[in-house]
Design a protein around this motif. Structure first.
Motif, mmCIF file in Angstrom:
data_model
loop_
_atom_site.group_PDB
_atom_site.id
_atom_site.type_symbol
_atom_site.label_atom_id
_atom_site.label_comp_id
_atom_site.label_asym_id
_atom_site.label_seq_id
_atom_site.Cartn_x
_atom_site.Cartn_y
_atom_site.Cartn_z
ATOM 1 N N LEU A 133 12.246 54.530 45.513
ATOM 2 C CA LEU A 133 10.943 53.871 45.428
ATOM 3 C C LEU A 133 10.508 53.834 43.975
ATOM 4 O O LEU A 133 10.416 54.878 43.321
ATOM 5 C CB LEU A 133 9.935 54.630 46.291
ATOM 6 N N ALA A 134 10.250 52.638 43.466
ATOM 7 C CA ALA A 134 9.868 52.492 42.061
ATOM 8 C C ALA A 134 8.568 51.722 41.938
ATOM 9 O O ALA A 134 8.229 50.896 42.797
ATOM 10 C CB ALA A 134 10.969 51.767 41.291
ATOM 11 N N HIS A 135 7.847 51.970 40.852
ATOM 12 C CA HIS A 135 6.644 51.213 40.528
ATOM 13 C C HIS A 135 6.974 50.177 39.456
ATOM 14 O O HIS A 135 7.610 50.500 38.450
ATOM 15 C CB HIS A 135 5.539 52.135 40.006
ATOM 16 N N LEU A 136 6.527 48.951 39.659
ATOM 17 C CA LEU A 136 6.677 47.883 38.679
ATOM 18 C C LEU A 136 5.297 47.422 38.245
ATOM 19 O O LEU A 136 4.411 47.250 39.092
ATOM 20 C CB LEU A 136 7.439 46.693 39.273
ATOM 21 N N PRO A 137 5.081 47.218 36.941
ATOM 22 C CA PRO A 137 3.774 46.749 36.489
ATOM 23 C C PRO A 137 3.468 45.378 37.081
ATOM 24 O O PRO A 137 4.332 44.499 37.150
ATOM 25 C CB PRO A 137 3.927 46.673 34.965
ATOM 26 N N ALA A 138 2.240 45.200 37.560
ATOM 27 C CA ALA A 138 1.845 43.950 38.203
ATOM 28 C C ALA A 138 0.355 43.738 38.003
ATOM 29 O O ALA A 138 -0.359 44.636 37.542
ATOM 30 C CB ALA A 138 2.170 43.997 39.696
ATOM 31 N N ARG A 139 -0.109 42.554 38.369
ATOM 32 C CA ARG A 139 -1.543 42.272 38.286
ATOM 33 C C ARG A 139 -2.313 43.277 39.137
ATOM 34 O O ARG A 139 -1.963 43.526 40.276
ATOM 35 C CB ARG A 139 -1.820 40.847 38.791
ATOM 36 N N GLY A 140 -3.308 43.885 38.543
ATOM 37 C CA GLY A 140 -4.106 44.866 39.266
ATOM 38 C C GLY A 140 -3.562 46.280 39.172
ATOM 39 O O GLY A 140 -4.113 47.193 39.780
ATOM 40 N N GLY A 141 -2.464 46.480 38.436
ATOM 41 C CA GLY A 141 -1.911 47.836 38.289
ATOM 42 C C GLY A 141 -0.415 47.861 38.431
ATOM 43 O O GLY A 141 0.328 47.609 37.486
ATOM 44 N N PHE A 142 0.063 48.152 39.642
ATOM 45 C CA PHE A 142 1.507 48.184 39.859
ATOM 46 C C PHE A 142 1.829 47.790 41.295
ATOM 47 O O PHE A 142 0.990 47.860 42.187
ATOM 48 C CB PHE A 142 2.081 49.582 39.567
ATOM 49 N N THR A 143 3.073 47.363 41.480
ATOM 50 C CA THR A 143 3.622 47.088 42.804
ATOM 51 C C THR A 143 4.699 48.118 43.090
ATOM 52 O O THR A 143 5.449 48.502 42.192
ATOM 53 C CB THR A 143 4.240 45.671 42.853
ATOM 54 N N THR A 144 4.770 48.586 44.309
ATOM 55 C CA THR A 144 5.775 49.561 44.715
ATOM 56 C C THR A 144 6.920 48.836 45.413
ATOM 57 O O THR A 144 6.697 48.141 46.403
ATOM 58 C CB THR A 144 5.152 50.602 45.662
ATOM 59 N N MET A 145 8.135 48.997 44.860
ATOM 60 C CA MET A 145 9.296 48.319 45.434
ATOM 61 C C MET A 145 10.325 49.331 45.899
ATOM 62 O O MET A 145 10.565 50.340 45.257
ATOM 63 C CB MET A 145 9.936 47.381 44.410
ATOM 64 N N LEU A 146 10.940 49.046 47.051
ATOM 65 C CA LEU A 146 12.054 49.819 47.542
ATOM 66 C C LEU A 146 12.871 48.941 48.486
ATOM 67 O O LEU A 146 12.314 48.046 49.117
ATOM 68 C CB LEU A 146 11.600 51.110 48.238
ATOM 69 N N ASP A 147 14.115 49.110 48.394
ATOM 70 C CA ASP A 147 14.956 50.033 47.661
ATOM 71 C C ASP A 147 15.333 49.406 46.317
ATOM 72 O O ASP A 147 15.512 48.208 46.223
ATOM 73 C CB ASP A 147 16.193 50.312 48.511
ATOM 74 N N VAL A 148 15.509 50.218 45.277
ATOM 75 C CA VAL A 148 15.916 49.681 43.983
ATOM 76 C C VAL A 148 17.259 50.255 43.541
ATOM 77 O O VAL A 148 17.536 50.316 42.340
ATOM 78 C CB VAL A 148 14.844 49.921 42.894
ATOM 79 N N GLY A 149 18.092 50.646 44.514
ATOM 80 C CA GLY A 149 19.420 51.054 44.093
ATOM 81 C C GLY A 149 20.176 52.031 44.953
ATOM 82 O O GLY A 149 21.366 52.256 44.730
#
Length: 343
Positions: A133-149
């Motif tokens: 689970l990773a955080h990516l910078p996005a509008r409003g703060g960050f988006t949480t994406m999974l799976d990243v690997g």
């Protein structure tokens, strides 16, 4: 009934892991300790004490060295964790298993970290495969994406389980009430996507309102627009998106730097916006998030970049301590037990 507050425990850091070995790990541990996090430095005792000696006042900080006589290098096989029991990552995950550490953090071999966490800690009941689970910078703060690997090839059921895991994580650690879940596809329409996406879409629709707030399909452009709090995809696609985002950020800042240095007028303008640009650079810097959580195992394990600097190590340790303080793993287990009883 409210959950009991977790015991205050140090975070175990694989202090020999990463491209640069002990120096950035020890410096990051010192920074985290000064911020109030207790740390167990796992690795070569002599080398780690020598590094600690370079930091004034480190002897008074809540840092302890735990001996590990081996380290799995970045170019070695992840499967080596099975036989190399004294490798620093194995010692770190055992400290979590034994209740001597709240979490294991490593900037070393990501495959070895995943394998060690799985072998030592096991999976939460009801979770077929853990995800990164990773955080990516996005509008409003960050988006949480999974799976990243963690999982290049997945089943639809994995994506449904990850939706539940990530929803609990955002609620209890990041204070995001009722986070929205998006399924990455080639179109917003329900009928768009490959066989995996179509099947996962149906499972997620069934979970909507039962611990998962399913928004529906989202497209690639939505990831950084912050359309949903959580983005679900397979580990192959997620890893490509993550590295594409990091690479594009570097290119964009390079273009901005070139533009601001091209003429005298632009150089003056650059001086005026320097502070704002620095804040933007911090938001887009992977070091801001420190490390990614391997979610779904029965313990806290965080995986960082091999090229991590001291700031990334510090932030990874702070993030790990916050997840433990939030009682994340017991809450994840409780969520899956509750879902099983309703099924």
């Amino acid at each position: 009934m409210t959950a009991e507050a977790p015991k205050i425990l140090p975070v175990a850091l694989d202090a020999m892991g990463g491209d640069h070995g002990a120096p950035p790990n020890v410096e990051g541990a010192v920074l985290a300790a000064r911020a109030g996090v207790s740390v167990l430095l796992v690795g070569d005792r002599v080398k780690l004490h020598a590094e600690l000696g370079k930091h004034a006042g480190s002897a008074a900080l809540p840092i302890e060295v735990v001996e590990a006589t081996d380290v799995i290098g970045m170019d070695e096989h992840a499967s080596d964790v099975r036989r190399r029991t004294q490798a620093s990552i194995n010692v770190a995950t055992r400290l979590v298993k034994e209740g001597r550490a709240s979490a294991a953090v490593s900037m070393g071999h990501s495959g070895a970290t995943m394998a060690s966490a799985l072998l030592t800690l096991g999976r939460i009941t009801g979770v077929e495969r853990p995800a990164i689970l990773a955080h990516l910078p996005a509008r409003g703060g960050f988006t949480t994406m999974l799976d990243v690997g963690a999982n290049a090839d997945v089943k639809a059921s994995y994506l449904a389980q990850w939706a539940r895991l990530a929803s609990v994580y955002l609620r209890v650690v990041e204070d995001r009430e009722n986070p929205t879940v998006g399924l990455l596809s080639i179109g917003e329409e329900d009928h768009k996507g490959n066989a995996l996406v179509l099947e996962a879409h149906g499972l997620l629709r069934e979970l909507h309102g039962r611990g998962v707030n399913f928004h529906g399909n989202i497209e690639g452009r939505d990831v950084f627009m912050g359309t949903t709090d959580i983005v679900l995809t397979d580990g192959f696609t997620g890893n490509v998106v993550l590295k594409l985002a990091e690479g594009e950020a570097k290119v964009l800042f390079g273009w901005v730097k070139e533009a601001l240095g091209s003429t005298l007028k632009s150089k003056i303008g650059g001086l005026l916006v320097r502070g704002s640009l620095r804040g933007l650079a911090d938001r887009m810097d992977p070091s801001t998030y420190g490390a990614s959580l391997l979610i779904g195992v029965r313990g806290l394990a965080f995986i960082g970049h091999g090229s991590a600097d001291a700031r990334a190590v510090k932030n990874a340790l702070l993030r790990a301590a916050r997840a433990h303080d939030a009682n994340l793993v017991p809450r994840l287990e409780a969520a899956f037990q509750e879902q099983s009883s309703l099924s």
